[in-house]
Design an enzyme around this catalytic site. Structure first.
Site, PDB file in Angstrom:
ATOM      1  N   HIS A  51      -1.819  -0.742 -11.533  1.00 10.47           N
ATOM      2  CA  HIS A  51      -2.547  -0.571 -10.558  1.00 10.47           C
ATOM      3  C   HIS A  51      -4.037  -1.465 -10.573  1.00 10.47           C
ATOM      4  O   HIS A  51      -4.219  -1.536 -11.524  1.00 10.47           O
ATOM      5  CB  HIS A  51      -3.015   0.943 -10.460  1.00 10.47           C
ATOM      6  CG  HIS A  51      -3.460   1.398  -9.226  1.00 10.47           C
ATOM      7  ND1 HIS A  51      -4.970   1.444  -9.118  1.00 10.47           N
ATOM      8  CD2 HIS A  51      -2.830   2.346  -8.251  1.00 10.47           C
ATOM      9  CE1 HIS A  51      -4.997   2.027  -7.710  1.00 10.47           C
ATOM     10  NE2 HIS A  51      -3.818   2.490  -7.572  1.00 10.47           N
TER      11      HIS A  51
ATOM     12  N   ASP B 133       3.523   6.163  -7.301  1.00 12.92           N
ATOM     13  CA  ASP B 133       4.495   5.892  -6.801  1.00 12.92           C
ATOM     14  C   ASP B 133       5.761   5.974  -7.423  1.00 12.92           C
ATOM     15  O   ASP B 133       7.002   5.928  -7.010  1.00 12.92           O
ATOM     16  CB  ASP B 133       4.580   4.618  -6.049  1.00 12.92           C
ATOM     17  CG  ASP B 133       3.395   4.527  -4.801  1.00 12.92           C
ATOM     18  OD1 ASP B 133       3.555   5.615  -4.147  1.00 12.92           O
ATOM     19  OD2 ASP B 133       2.794   3.731  -4.745  1.00 12.92           O
TER      20      ASP B 133
ATOM     21  N   HIS C 287       1.018  -1.285  -0.012  1.00 11.21           N
ATOM     22  CA  HIS C 287       0.090  -0.057  -0.243  1.00 11.21           C
ATOM     23  C   HIS C 287       0.938   1.196   0.020  1.00 11.21           C
ATOM     24  O   HIS C 287       1.287   1.656  -0.998  1.00 11.21           O
ATOM     25  CB  HIS C 287      -0.842  -0.130   1.283  1.00 11.21           C
ATOM     26  CG  HIS C 287      -2.110   0.957   1.354  1.00 11.21           C
ATOM     27  ND1 HIS C 287      -2.144   1.791   0.102  1.00 11.21           N
ATOM     28  CD2 HIS C 287      -3.070   1.229   2.004  1.00 11.21           C
ATOM     29  CE1 HIS C 287      -3.389   2.576   0.445  1.00 11.21           C
ATOM     30  NE2 HIS C 287      -3.698   2.149   1.957  1.00 11.21           N
TER      31      HIS C 287
HETATM   32  N1  ACO Z   1       5.503  -5.340 -13.502  1.00 16.06           N
HETATM   33  C1  ACO Z   1       5.339  -6.304 -14.371  1.00 16.06           C
HETATM   34  N2  ACO Z   1       4.378  -6.974 -14.351  1.00 16.06           N
HETATM   35  C2  ACO Z   1       3.093  -6.629 -13.917  1.00 16.06           C
HETATM   36  C3  ACO Z   1       3.266  -5.591 -12.951  1.00 16.06           C
HETATM   37  C4  ACO Z   1       4.542  -5.007 -12.908  1.00 16.06           C
HETATM   38  N3  ACO Z   1       4.380  -3.675 -12.336  1.00 16.06           N
HETATM   39  N4  ACO Z   1       2.156  -5.478 -12.388  1.00 16.06           N
HETATM   40  C5  ACO Z   1       1.260  -6.536 -13.098  1.00 16.06           C
HETATM   41  N5  ACO Z   1       1.891  -7.117 -13.789  1.00 16.06           N
HETATM   42  C6  ACO Z   1       1.402  -8.078 -14.595  1.00 16.06           C
HETATM   43  C7  ACO Z   1       1.268  -9.327 -13.922  1.00 16.06           C
HETATM   44  O1  ACO Z   1       2.232 -10.337 -13.762  1.00 16.06           O
HETATM   45  C8  ACO Z   1      -0.058  -9.960 -14.586  1.00 16.06           C
HETATM   46  O2  ACO Z   1       0.504 -10.537 -15.782  1.00 16.06           O
HETATM   47  P1  ACO Z   1      -0.415 -12.134 -16.191  1.00 16.06           P
HETATM   48  O3  ACO Z   1      -1.669 -11.474 -16.586  1.00 16.06           O
HETATM   49  O4  ACO Z   1       0.553 -12.427 -17.365  1.00 16.06           O
HETATM   50  O5  ACO Z   1      -0.125 -13.102 -14.877  1.00 16.06           O
HETATM   51  C9  ACO Z   1      -0.762  -8.752 -14.922  1.00 16.06           C
HETATM   52  O6  ACO Z   1       0.068  -7.637 -15.029  1.00 16.06           O
HETATM   53  C10 ACO Z   1      -1.886  -8.438 -13.989  1.00 16.06           C
HETATM   54  O7  ACO Z   1      -1.220  -8.297 -12.731  1.00 16.06           O
HETATM   55  P2  ACO Z   1      -2.199  -8.482 -11.400  1.00 16.06           P
HETATM   56  O8  ACO Z   1      -0.913  -8.711 -10.302  1.00 16.06           O
HETATM   57  O9  ACO Z   1      -2.970  -9.697 -11.375  1.00 16.06           O
HETATM   58  O10 ACO Z   1      -2.654  -6.904 -10.939  1.00 16.06           O
HETATM   59  P3  ACO Z   1      -3.118  -6.486  -9.733  1.00 16.06           P
HETATM   60  O11 ACO Z   1      -4.417  -5.507  -9.920  1.00 16.06           O
HETATM   61  O12 ACO Z   1      -3.601  -7.809  -8.736  1.00 16.06           O
HETATM   62  O13 ACO Z   1      -1.945  -5.721  -9.120  1.00 16.06           O
HETATM   63  C11 ACO Z   1      -0.453  -4.242  -8.572  1.00 16.06           C
HETATM   64  C12 ACO Z   1      -1.726  -4.143  -9.003  1.00 16.06           C
HETATM   65  C13 ACO Z   1      -0.343  -4.854  -7.122  1.00 16.06           C
HETATM   66  C14 ACO Z   1      -0.455  -2.687  -8.069  1.00 16.06           C
HETATM   67  C15 ACO Z   1       0.473  -4.757  -9.366  1.00 16.06           C
HETATM   68  O14 ACO Z   1       0.197  -4.060 -10.648  1.00 16.06           O
HETATM   69  C16 ACO Z   1       1.938  -4.353  -8.895  1.00 16.06           C
HETATM   70  O15 ACO Z   1       2.615  -5.221  -8.202  1.00 16.06           O
HETATM   71  N6  ACO Z   1       2.703  -3.342  -9.068  1.00 16.06           N
HETATM   72  C17 ACO Z   1       3.906  -2.873  -8.482  1.00 16.06           C
HETATM   73  C18 ACO Z   1       3.905  -2.657  -7.192  1.00 16.06           C
HETATM   74  C19 ACO Z   1       3.452  -1.272  -7.157  1.00 16.06           C
HETATM   75  O16 ACO Z   1       3.858   0.016  -8.026  1.00 16.06           O
HETATM   76  N7  ACO Z   1       2.617  -0.666  -6.228  1.00 16.06           N
HETATM   77  C20 ACO Z   1       1.701   0.537  -6.070  1.00 16.06           C
HETATM   78  C21 ACO Z   1       0.323   0.609  -6.227  1.00 16.06           C
HETATM   79  S1  ACO Z   1      -0.293   2.398  -6.158  1.00 16.06           S
HETATM   80  C22 ACO Z   1      -0.339   2.527  -4.448  1.00 16.06           C
HETATM   81  O17 ACO Z   1      -0.580   1.474  -3.789  1.00 16.06           O
HETATM   82  C23 ACO Z   1      -0.493   3.837  -3.882  1.00 16.06           C
END
Ligand code: ACO
Length: 435
Positions: free
Chosen positions: A314, A370, A274
């Protein structure tokens, strides 16, 4: 019971194939009420149909008029005002007033609100002693969570949450004291004396003074950095039903005082999924180390190694996070004053490549809030440990607005989800010598 709009029934017809019975459930605002499913039962002893939704992926837990997000279009609005316009034309305290009251303040209302927040920036001297009791290297976020919770012991009247003037006073106190506690958490963690608030300064400027002042009688705030911090505060002020806002509503629904509920919300924010992602972005940029290493890193991310491009993607935004757009522009202004963060070139190259790469494009992965904020915080001289604290200060108003809306919502009750029990059936106690 169904309503009709333009000749179309606003309802859902359900046939339960277990019994062959059919039901009609009303639809309002694109939503059905889970409790309407309870009438779908196999027999009289059946509890009724429930929905299973771990992580609340598709469940609205409240009606809210505070913040609107359209993740596909990249829209974020507070009380109907676009975030980019607020960041450009408004101040944090003006936005705080807006979030709490629903309307932008008149000049008189803003002056009065600013005056009362400014008057409450000091904390009881015992709070200082309490903070002194933390270990010399305590994490500032841990200190913030504990100290804001401890404020409930200083203001026992805060438990009168249904008395409007009392509630408003606690809201003002919380907005006013969070920067003081936040700055003191930092000062403690680096062994510097606590700096008292300077009520001649504005909200962000006073926080910078309490963070940075050393021997000088009064701290001279750089107006560009002060404005940049104020804008970052605006961008982080609310984000509807995220993890910490849900914690605030959930804990607040027990009718506990707001200091205890804010401590719970801040604890939710502390988690790396988060409020801690901007720290992870910085670690990633350090690890990449050089623009030349960017293609190899992108390849690694795509190769299923498990590493992610931090600051990208996101749960809600499937488009450029509107806050990231504002922050990217802000970074240039801050770097004019502080000098460029050497990690910026790596970030820009990551973004350039990712935005045209099929892997990221097809998954709708764009920079989130972020991606650039950590670079600005670092350039302004904030240590990484302070990043979640810098998030908690402005988010306090979002938590409080969500909390107050929840308290005044006649449909809300104590939050109490259901479960699907997966444990053992009744069995007899086994004596120790038989186990
Ligand atoms: N880098 C590479 N691949 C990614 C990323 C990323 N940052 N984010 C998602 N993906 C991919 C996943 O591997 C998945 O691929 P697949 O379909 O081949 O399996 C697909 O995109 C969907 O990803 P999910 O994890 O299902 O998406 P979810 O909505 O659950 O996650 C999250 C969102 C947690 C923000 C994710 O994008 C992530 O981990 N990002 C990096 C961490 C980050 O920046 N967090 C800050 C969020 S903003 C906040 O909280 C203020």
């Amino acid at each position: 019971m169904s309503t009709e709009t333009e000749g179309k029934k606003q309802s859902l017809s359900i046939t339960d194939n277990r019994t062959g019975k059919s039901y009609e459930v009303p639809i309002a605002d694109g939503t059905i009420r889970s409790t309407d499913l309870r009438k779908i039962r196999v027999d009289a002893d059946d509890f009724g149909l429930m929905t299973y939704d771990p992580a609340f992926m598709n469940t609205a837990a409240c009606r809210s008029a505070i913040t609107y997000i359209d993740g596909d279009k990249g829209i974020l609005r507070y009380r109907g005002y676009d975030i980019a316009e607020l960041a450009e034309k408004s101040t944090y305290l003006e936005v705080a007033y807006l979030l709490l009251s629903g309307e932008l303040p008149t000049q008189t209302q803003l002056d009065e609100f600013t005056r009362s927040v400014t008057l409450h920036t000091f904390v009881h001297e015992n709070v200082k002693e309490l903070m002194d009791g933390f270990r010399y290297d305590a994490h500032p976020m841990g200190m913030l969570i504990a100290t804001v919770g401890a404020l409930s012991t200083f203001y026992p009247e805060a438990k009168n949450i249904f008395d409007q003037p009392t509630r408003h006073l606690q809201i003002v106190r919380l907005l006013a004291k969070m920067p003081t506690i936040a700055a003191w958490s930092y000062r403690h963690s680096v062994g510097l004396r606590y700096i008292y608030p300077d009520n001649d300064l504005a909200y962000a400027g006073n926080f910078l003074s309490m963070m940075k002042r050393m021997a000088e009688l009064s701290y001279k705030v750089n107006p560009i950095l002060e404005r940049a911090l104020d804008i970052l505060f605006i961008l982080h002020a609310d984000h509807e039903q995220n993890c910490s806002a849900s914690a605030m509503r959930g804990v607040g629904s027990s009718q506990v005082d707001p200091y205890s509920a804010v401590a719970a919300a801040a604890a939710a924010l502390y988690g790396p999924l988060h409020g801690g992602a901007n720290e992870a972005v910085l670690r990633m940029l350090h690890q990449i180390g050089n623009v030349a290493n960017v293609p190899a890193f992108i390849k690694e991310v795509k190769g299923g190694s498990g590493s992610r491009l931090m600051g990208f993607g996101h749960r809600v935004y499937k488009n450029y996070d509107p806050r990231a757009k504002v922050i990217k522009k802000l970074a240039d202004e801050v770097f004019e004053v502080t000098g460029k963060n050497p990690l910026l070139d790596i970030a820009l190259e990551l973004e350039r490549i990712a935005l045209q790469d099929e892997y990221f494009v097809s998954r709708k992965l764009y920079p989130n809030v972020d991606f650039y904020s950590g670079l600005i915080y670092q350039a302004m001289g904030f240590p990484v440990d302070m990043f979640p604290v810098l998030f908690a200060i402005p988010r306090t108003v979002g938590w409080l607005a969500q909390w107050e809306e929840m308290l005044l919502d006649s449909e809300q009750k104590i939050a109490r989800p259901r479960q699907i029990y997966t444990g053992k059936d009744l069995r007899s106690f086994v004596p120790m010598d038989k186990r």
